[in-house]
Design an enzyme around this catalytic site. Sequence first.
Site, PDB file in Angstrom:
ATOM      1  N   ASP A  18       0.839  -1.197   0.000  1.00 42.15           N
ATOM      2  CA  ASP A  18       0.000   0.000   0.000  1.00 42.15           C
ATOM      3  C   ASP A  18       0.875   1.248   0.000  1.00 42.15           C
ATOM      4  O   ASP A  18       0.538   2.263  -0.618  1.00 42.15           O
ATOM      5  CB  ASP A  18      -0.928  -0.005   1.221  1.00 42.15           C
ATOM      6  CG  ASP A  18      -2.302   0.558   0.918  1.00 42.15           C
ATOM      7  OD1 ASP A  18      -2.368   1.623   0.282  1.00 42.15           O
ATOM      8  OD2 ASP A  18      -3.306  -0.066   1.298  1.00 42.15           O
ATOM      9  N   HIS A  21       1.900   3.125  -3.302  1.00 41.61           N
ATOM     10  CA  HIS A  21       1.129   4.237  -3.873  1.00 41.61           C
ATOM     11  C   HIS A  21       1.738   5.571  -3.453  1.00 41.61           C
ATOM     12  O   HIS A  21       1.933   6.467  -4.275  1.00 41.61           O
ATOM     13  CB  HIS A  21      -0.322   4.172  -3.396  1.00 41.61           C
ATOM     14  CG  HIS A  21      -1.090   3.003  -3.899  1.00 41.61           C
ATOM     15  ND1 HIS A  21      -1.345   2.801  -5.239  1.00 41.61           N
ATOM     16  CD2 HIS A  21      -1.675   1.959  -3.240  1.00 41.61           C
ATOM     17  CE1 HIS A  21      -2.058   1.695  -5.385  1.00 41.61           C
ATOM     18  NE2 HIS A  21      -2.260   1.159  -4.188  1.00 41.61           N
ATOM     19  N   SER A 171     -11.305   0.591   1.455  1.00 42.37           N
ATOM     20  CA  SER A 171     -10.377   1.179   0.492  1.00 42.37           C
ATOM     21  C   SER A 171     -10.415   2.698   0.482  1.00 42.37           C
ATOM     22  O   SER A 171      -9.419   3.351   0.164  1.00 42.37           O
ATOM     23  CB  SER A 171     -10.703   0.673  -0.916  1.00 42.37           C
ATOM     24  OG  SER A 171     -10.856  -0.716  -0.943  1.00 42.37           O
ATOM     25  N   TYR A 291     -11.698   5.754  -3.721  1.00 44.10           N
ATOM     26  CA  TYR A 291     -10.594   4.796  -3.644  1.00 44.10           C
ATOM     27  C   TYR A 291      -9.294   5.519  -3.304  1.00 44.10           C
ATOM     28  O   TYR A 291      -8.895   6.459  -3.991  1.00 44.10           O
ATOM     29  CB  TYR A 291     -10.489   4.095  -4.992  1.00 44.10           C
ATOM     30  CG  TYR A 291      -9.679   2.828  -5.017  1.00 44.10           C
ATOM     31  CD1 TYR A 291     -10.045   1.721  -4.261  1.00 44.10           C
ATOM     32  CD2 TYR A 291      -8.569   2.717  -5.853  1.00 44.10           C
ATOM     33  CE1 TYR A 291      -9.322   0.545  -4.317  1.00 44.10           C
ATOM     34  CE2 TYR A 291      -7.839   1.546  -5.912  1.00 44.10           C
ATOM     35  CZ  TYR A 291      -8.219   0.463  -5.143  1.00 44.10           C
ATOM     36  OH  TYR A 291      -7.497  -0.705  -5.201  1.00 44.10           O
TER      37      TYR A 291
END
Length: 352
Positions: A18, A21, A171, A291
């Site tokens: 994660d 990102h 999310s 998101y």
Amino acid sequence: MPYSADLDIRVTDSSLRDGSHAKRHQFTVEHVRSIVGALDAAGVPVIEVTHGDGLGGSSFNYGFSHTPEQELIKAAVETAEQAKIAFLMLPGLGVRSDIREAADNGASICRIATHCTEADISVQHFGLARDLGLETVGFLMMSHSQPPEVLAKQARIMADAGCQCVYVVDSAGALILNAVSDRVSALVAELGDDAQVGFHGHENLGLGVANSVLAVEAGALQIDGSTRRFGAGAGNTPVEAFAAVTEKLGIRTGIDTLKIIDAAEDVVRPIMDGDCLLDRLSLTMGYAGVYSSFLKHADSHASRYGVSGAEILIEAGRRKLVGGQEDQLIEIALGLADRKSAETAVAEKKSA
């Protein structure tokens, strides 16, 4: 019922997935070795490593990786002395051969993610993962967008396909307190002893730790987080804070609180491009139910087209966009730019 004889719950750290990102997918082998070494020494039982969008995510649409993810997985496996290495894959983005390669490289946990109404597309992938001897985890992404009873039915599809733990995945960081408990409880009631239940939170409304504790109280046995909140949007549930809270609550995680606090500050923070903040854009994401990985895309398009990133995200929320629809953010930005130009032209005409 505890996760095991030694742990009440099992924590998975997603900093190297994660967090990709937030890092714009620029992790190096050295980054992976440093973070895995520190987390492993602190007792983190599972560490997830891949492109932010999972196996095969390196692309024009999602962002290209600095280092091939299979090399990062290899480095993680070679570094970890106790922790298991997990990987994420989204059916249709990653393919079956990617799962085989990750398994060959030593990863032992396959986490398969779908939109929370599309669990059926994961069936063959769970079958393959189980055939390869991998532990399996399922992600029902954007879980805020569906009621508990719908999520429970989708969880049943995953469990029947061979998934051993189904996650309620927030999310967008949009779930609030009892909304987490209700969804986790529904999955626990549906799955019984057939599969465990997990929770993956984001900090877009500042509730990552609180939501995770409520998930545990509702029966979740696996919890995700990221050290130093290193994740998409405002980041994930901070593992170091969650470890401190669970220790105070008498919930066994196996994580040494002081060591993970040191790892967050001394190892993870220097690798981050900047702290994952609860700022205007990330808060807007939680508010609008967007998101979390859209953050960097919206910010880039806002700068490129001279429009408001927050307005891009609000419109994305109105359209109920899901992961994989990042290209629509460009369309939204162009529409906002056209509207801005038209409004400017009208204003200039009036003042002439």
